[in-house]
Design a protein around this motif. Structure first.
Motif, short mmCIF file in Angstrom:
data_model
loop_
_atom_site.label_atom_id
_atom_site.label_comp_id
_atom_site.label_asym_id
_atom_site.label_seq_id
_atom_site.Cartn_x
_atom_site.Cartn_y
_atom_site.Cartn_z
N LYS A 1 0.66 -1.23 0.00
CA LYS A 1 0.01 0.02 -0.06
C LYS A 1 0.73 1.34 0.06
N GLY A 2 1.85 1.09 -0.82
CA GLY A 2 2.97 2.38 -0.99
C GLY A 2 3.74 2.62 0.07
N GLU A 3 3.91 1.83 1.00
CA GLU A 3 4.68 1.89 2.13
C GLU A 3 5.72 0.90 2.31
N VAL A 4 7.04 1.14 2.71
CA VAL A 4 8.09 0.27 2.56
C VAL A 4 8.25 -0.38 4.10
N HIS A 5 8.17 -1.70 4.00
CA HIS A 5 8.16 -2.50 5.25
C HIS A 5 9.74 -3.15 5.12
N PHE A 6 10.11 -3.58 6.41
CA PHE A 6 11.40 -4.28 6.43
C PHE A 6 11.35 -5.10 7.35
N GLU A 7 11.93 -6.54 7.24
CA GLU A 7 12.10 -7.86 8.06
C GLU A 7 13.28 -8.35 7.91
N LYS A 8 13.59 -9.18 9.02
CA LYS A 8 15.01 -9.89 8.84
C LYS A 8 14.81 -11.32 9.66
N TYR A 9 15.38 -12.36 9.05
CA TYR A 9 15.46 -13.50 9.34
C TYR A 9 16.76 -14.09 9.42
N PRO A 10 17.08 -14.98 10.48
CA PRO A 10 18.40 -15.97 10.36
C PRO A 10 18.17 -16.66 8.95
N ILE A 11 19.69 -16.73 8.74
CA ILE A 11 19.70 -17.35 7.24
C ILE A 11 19.20 -19.01 7.51
N ALA A 12 19.16 -19.52 8.72
CA ALA A 12 18.65 -21.00 8.83
C ALA A 12 17.00 -20.98 8.33
N GLU A 13 16.42 -19.75 8.17
CA GLU A 13 14.96 -19.87 7.77
C GLU A 13 14.69 -19.36 6.39
N ILE A 14 15.72 -19.89 5.68
CA ILE A 14 15.75 -19.44 4.38
C ILE A 14 14.71 -19.95 3.34
N GLU A 15 14.10 -21.32 3.80
CA GLU A 15 13.05 -21.93 3.23
C GLU A 15 11.85 -21.40 3.75
N GLN A 16 11.54 -20.93 4.75
CA GLN A 16 10.48 -20.20 5.29
C GLN A 16 10.18 -18.97 4.28
N VAL A 17 11.13 -18.22 3.96
CA VAL A 17 11.48 -16.87 3.41
C VAL A 17 10.93 -17.02 2.23
N ALA A 18 11.72 -18.23 1.33
CA ALA A 18 11.25 -18.68 0.19
C ALA A 18 9.60 -19.02 0.06
N ASP A 19 9.20 -19.73 1.13
CA ASP A 19 7.79 -20.12 0.93
C ASP A 19 6.89 -18.93 1.20
N TRP A 20 7.44 -17.75 2.05
CA TRP A 20 6.59 -16.55 1.85
C TRP A 20 6.48 -15.86 0.75
N VAL A 21 7.68 -15.88 0.06
CA VAL A 21 7.67 -15.15 -1.46
C VAL A 21 6.76 -16.07 -2.46
N ASN A 22 6.70 -17.39 -2.20
CA ASN A 22 6.03 -18.35 -3.20
C ASN A 22 4.51 -18.11 -3.18
N ASN A 23 4.14 -17.70 -1.66
CA ASN A 23 2.67 -17.35 -1.50
C ASN A 23 2.19 -16.06 -1.64
N LEU A 24 3.04 -15.21 -2.11
CA LEU A 24 2.50 -13.97 -2.46
C LEU A 24 1.60 -13.61 -3.39
N GLY A 25 1.86 -14.42 -4.32
CA GLY A 25 0.84 -14.48 -5.71
C GLY A 25 1.56 -13.44 -6.37
N ASP A 26 0.87 -12.39 -7.03
CA ASP A 26 1.54 -11.31 -8.25
C ASP A 26 2.64 -10.42 -7.65
N CYS A 27 3.69 -10.74 -7.77
CA CYS A 27 4.84 -9.97 -7.10
C CYS A 27 6.01 -9.98 -8.12
N LYS A 28 6.89 -8.81 -8.04
CA LYS A 28 8.22 -8.84 -8.76
C LYS A 28 9.35 -8.90 -7.42
#
Ligand code: ATP
Ligand code: MG
Length: 266
Positions: free
Chosen positions: A19-46
């Protein structure tokens, strides 16, 4: 939605717009699969990915993602963050204290890597753990900020006992250089951790100030997650940088420079 991800040696940093606002998040590298899952579930995105572990992350994504060289992403991200702060200059140095430390000169809108040191945030955690057994980053920096390194570090004035030293007596002559054999059993965790942060901060700032001679500017922009909730590291780096004649800057959200740059490139 547009998403920039900086997958580094220790932490994954994510910047995204919603919604036009920038958000920041950080995760330990051990959670790389969870981050990939999050991206994969976003739907339409770049998505644009950078950092040393970007290849691993891209291999876990369902959709194609743009990749960007880490140093270019960081340069672009720092530029955006400094512009937001109203402190963007023509030329400056960037010292990224991540797992390791990398130093860059930005001038004429180009970045050049001047060097770095293996002493960085990884050293901070690793040495701290070996010396005290403490594992968690927040505990390490919390205890360190209550400690003094007077009993561990040898200052120039300690060596020049009855003489005027040729350089500032307040400079550290030797990190962990006091006669520690006699007192090693009596040192507190707070003292040991403060001395580790002193070692990391003084190394990083000394190398940066020396690198500044190869750059037109003496402004040093310090970024990287090693400064998160770490007032002692900021204090050591600030005072050492100023003492050596340069100007330290710590942009807000500096640890997200790479992620921000990747997002901005989309
Ligand atoms: P590199 O750029 O060298 O590949 P990176 O991008 O993962 O590594 P950063 O995220 O900038 O590096 O910084 C990592 C450092 O930040 C750690 O080594 C540690 O000192 C510090 N740090 C801050 N918060 C945390 C945390 N929650 N867990 C672990 N380390 C943390
Ligand atoms: Mg990094």
């Amino acid at each position: 939605m547009i998403v920039g991800i900086d997958a580094g040696g220790t932490l994954i940093k994510v910047a995204y717009t919603k919604k036009g606002e920038v958000h920041f998040e950080k995760y330990p590298i051990a959670e790389i699969e969870q981050v990939a899952d999050w991206v994969n579930n976003l739907g339409d995105c770049k998505v644009c990915v950078t950092g040393g572990r970007s290849g691993v992350l891209v291999s876990l994504l369902d959709q194609p993602a743009q990749e960007m060289v880490e140093f270019e992403a960081t340069h672009l991200g720092v530029q955006v963050l400094l512009e937001k702060n109203g402190t963007l200059e023509d030329a400056y140095l960037v010292t990224n204290v991540g797992t390791g430390t990398s130093i860059h000169c930005i001038q004429d809108n180009m970045q050049e890597r001047l060097g770095g040191t293996g002493v960085g945030g990884g050293t901070l955690i690793g040495l701290s753990h070996l010396l005290t057994g403490v594992t968690r980053y927040d505990e390490i920096v919390g205890l360190a900020s209550k400690g003094s390194r007077d009993r561990l570090d040898l200052k120039v004035k300690d060596i020049y006992e009855d003489k005027e030293p040729p350089i500032s007596g307040e400079l550290t002559a030797s990190n962990f250089g006091q006669n520690l054999f006699a007192i090693s059993d009596g040192l507190t965790k707070e003292e040991l951790l403060a001395a580790v942060i002193g070692l990391v901060g003084e190394t990083v700032s000394t190398v940066s100030v020396q690198a500044a001679r190869q750059c037109r500017s003496s402004t040093i922009v310090y970024i990287g997650s090693s400064f998160i909730d770490n007032p002692l590291l900021k204090e050591v780096v600030t005072s050492y940088t100023i003492l050596r004649g340069s100007v330290p800057v710590f942009p807000d959200n500096g640890e997200f420079s790479g992620a921000m740059g990747a997002m901005t490139a989309l």
